[in-house]
Design a protein around this motif. Structure first.
Motif, short mmCIF file in Angstrom:
data_model
loop_
_atom_site.label_atom_id
_atom_site.label_comp_id
_atom_site.label_asym_id
_atom_site.label_seq_id
_atom_site.Cartn_x
_atom_site.Cartn_y
_atom_site.Cartn_z
N TRP A 1 1.19 -1.12 -0.10
CA TRP A 1 -0.48 -0.21 0.10
C TRP A 1 1.04 0.95 -0.33
O TRP A 1 0.76 2.09 -0.71
N MET B 1 1.37 2.40 -3.83
CA MET B 1 0.10 2.98 -4.40
C MET B 1 0.30 4.27 -4.07
O MET B 1 0.96 5.29 -3.31
N HIS C 1 -5.27 -6.03 0.77
CA HIS C 1 -6.20 -4.77 0.62
C HIS C 1 -6.67 -3.90 -0.41
O HIS C 1 -6.87 -4.64 -1.22
N HIS D 1 -8.94 4.56 -7.16
CA HIS D 1 -7.41 4.95 -7.53
C HIS D 1 -8.92 5.85 -9.01
O HIS D 1 -9.92 5.79 -8.81
N LEU E 1 0.84 -12.45 -7.11
CA LEU E 1 -0.29 -11.18 -6.41
C LEU E 1 -1.87 -11.39 -7.40
O LEU E 1 -2.13 -11.74 -8.74
N VAL F 1 -5.13 -8.90 -8.65
CA VAL F 1 -5.86 -7.96 -8.95
C VAL F 1 -7.30 -7.75 -8.83
O VAL F 1 -7.23 -8.29 -10.14
N PHE G 1 -9.63 -9.19 -13.44
CA PHE G 1 -8.49 -9.71 -12.29
C PHE G 1 -7.53 -10.32 -13.33
O PHE G 1 -7.35 -9.68 -14.19
N VAL H 1 -10.16 -1.03 -6.67
CA VAL H 1 -9.72 -2.49 -6.74
C VAL H 1 -9.75 -3.31 -5.39
O VAL H 1 -9.34 -2.92 -4.75
N HIS I 1 -6.34 -6.13 -4.02
CA HIS I 1 -5.09 -6.80 -3.87
C HIS I 1 -5.51 -8.29 -3.02
O HIS I 1 -5.42 -7.72 -1.36
N TYR J 1 -3.21 -11.72 -1.86
CA TYR J 1 -1.63 -12.36 -1.34
C TYR J 1 -1.85 -13.46 -1.00
O TYR J 1 -2.05 -13.47 -0.17
#
Length: 316
Positions: free
Chosen positions: A26, A29, A48, A52, A68, A70, A98, A121, A123, A125
């Protein structure tokens, strides 16, 4: 997402400084913080959420040890990606699309939201242990960690459903169930390994090491993981000179004999870390490292995280 290829002339260890823990993403970003407070910690995943707006100047996205994912939650945008100095590749994304990447190198991104709106969005992991357990469950045995193909703006009902369920449990429940989070994350890992695992190198070049000799050499490596690497012994087993053996082995596997040997050591170490309670020092010694710090350094370079963090993702 695009992976940045590194010249084989570059030292492998040079990639370590470019990796970050998933929890720190984060900070890189453009918003500078997640869209809401981070959800309660889960052992197997890091999640997260971001909101955006358009950015014209590209951002450098660091690599992380974990694969990762997204997914677009709201809005739409035109997303551009490129390797450093490469050509921009453009993808139009909307809700449910994605991205998947497991690159060990950073890359650049920029995006233009549609109609000037922001887009949201998430994220996610996945801990490397989940991926390894999925690969083991599916009967995949290989030297090194599982890698994935890059997906930009893909659509997959299973991925979307599992990501939404994980988000709901981690952010919508006052007391998230660790058992449910683990089960959803493991199901996601299995689906990713089944569907998006990068295929092994194909089209073995002519004049590569013959299959029966390769099996003989790899068996010999596995039998002597605790001993020092010996190119001469392996070449003798293959009935070749050291020079020709090294050249043919790399054509057959894509790795030098010494690097392949290290990958086998790390594969054995990963198995012991997951399936036994033995100390990290003992495991390091079994795979040929008398120094705990040296074992940890090599493990981190090859796997992406330390042995203790691999065994317990919430520890480091």
């Amino acid at each position: 997402m695009e992976a940045l290829l590194v010249s084989q002339s570059e030292p492998v260890a040079s990639t370590d400084a470019l990796r970050i823990p998933a929890e720190a993403m984060w900070q890189y970003m453009p918003d500078g913080r997640p869209a809401q407070p981070q959800p309660p910690a889960a052992q197997d995943v890091v999640l997260h959420l971001f909101t955006h707006r358009s950015i014209a100047e590209p951002i450098l996205v660091p690599a992380v040890a974990e694969p990762l994912l997204v997914m677009v939650l709201a809005g739409s945008a035109i997303v551009e990606e490129r390797v450093a100095g490469g050509e921009w590749e453009q993808t139009e994304v909307r809700v449910g699309d994605f991205f998947l990447t497991s690159t060990t190198q950073p890359y650049e991104m920029r995006w233009q939201t549609r109609a000037g709106d922001s887009f949201e969005v998430m994220h996610l992991y996945l801990a490397p242990t989940l991926i390894d357990r999925a690969a083991h469950d599916l009967g995949l045995q290989q030297a090194g960690t599982v890698s994935f193909v890059d997906v930009s703006g893909g659509r997959d009902d299973w991925v979307r459903m599992l990501l939404e369920q994980l988000r709901t449990e981690l952010t919508g429940s006052r007391t998230p169930s660790q058992l449910l989070v683990h089960s959803l994350a493991q199901a996601l890992a299995i689906h990713l390994v089944r569907t998006y695992r990068a295929p092994p190198a194909t089209g073995r070049r002519s004049n590569a090491l013959q299959a029966y000799k390769l099996r003989r050499v790899v068996d010999l490596m596995n039998q002597h993981l605790a001993q020092d690497f010996s190119l001469s012994s392996l070449a003798q087993a293959a009935q070749l000179s050291e020079y020709h053996f090294s050249r043919l082995f790399k054509r057959a596997t894509g790795l030098s004999p010494s690097h392949y040997f290290i990958r086998l050591r790390m594969a054995r170490a990963r198995q012991l870390l997951l399936e036994t309670d033995r100390s990290v020092i003992d495991i390091g010694m079994e795979v040929g490292y008398s120094s705990a710090s040296h074992f940890s350094q090599v493990f981190r370079r090859e796997v992406g995280i330390t042995p203790s963090a691999y065994r317990d993702p919430g520890r480091d």
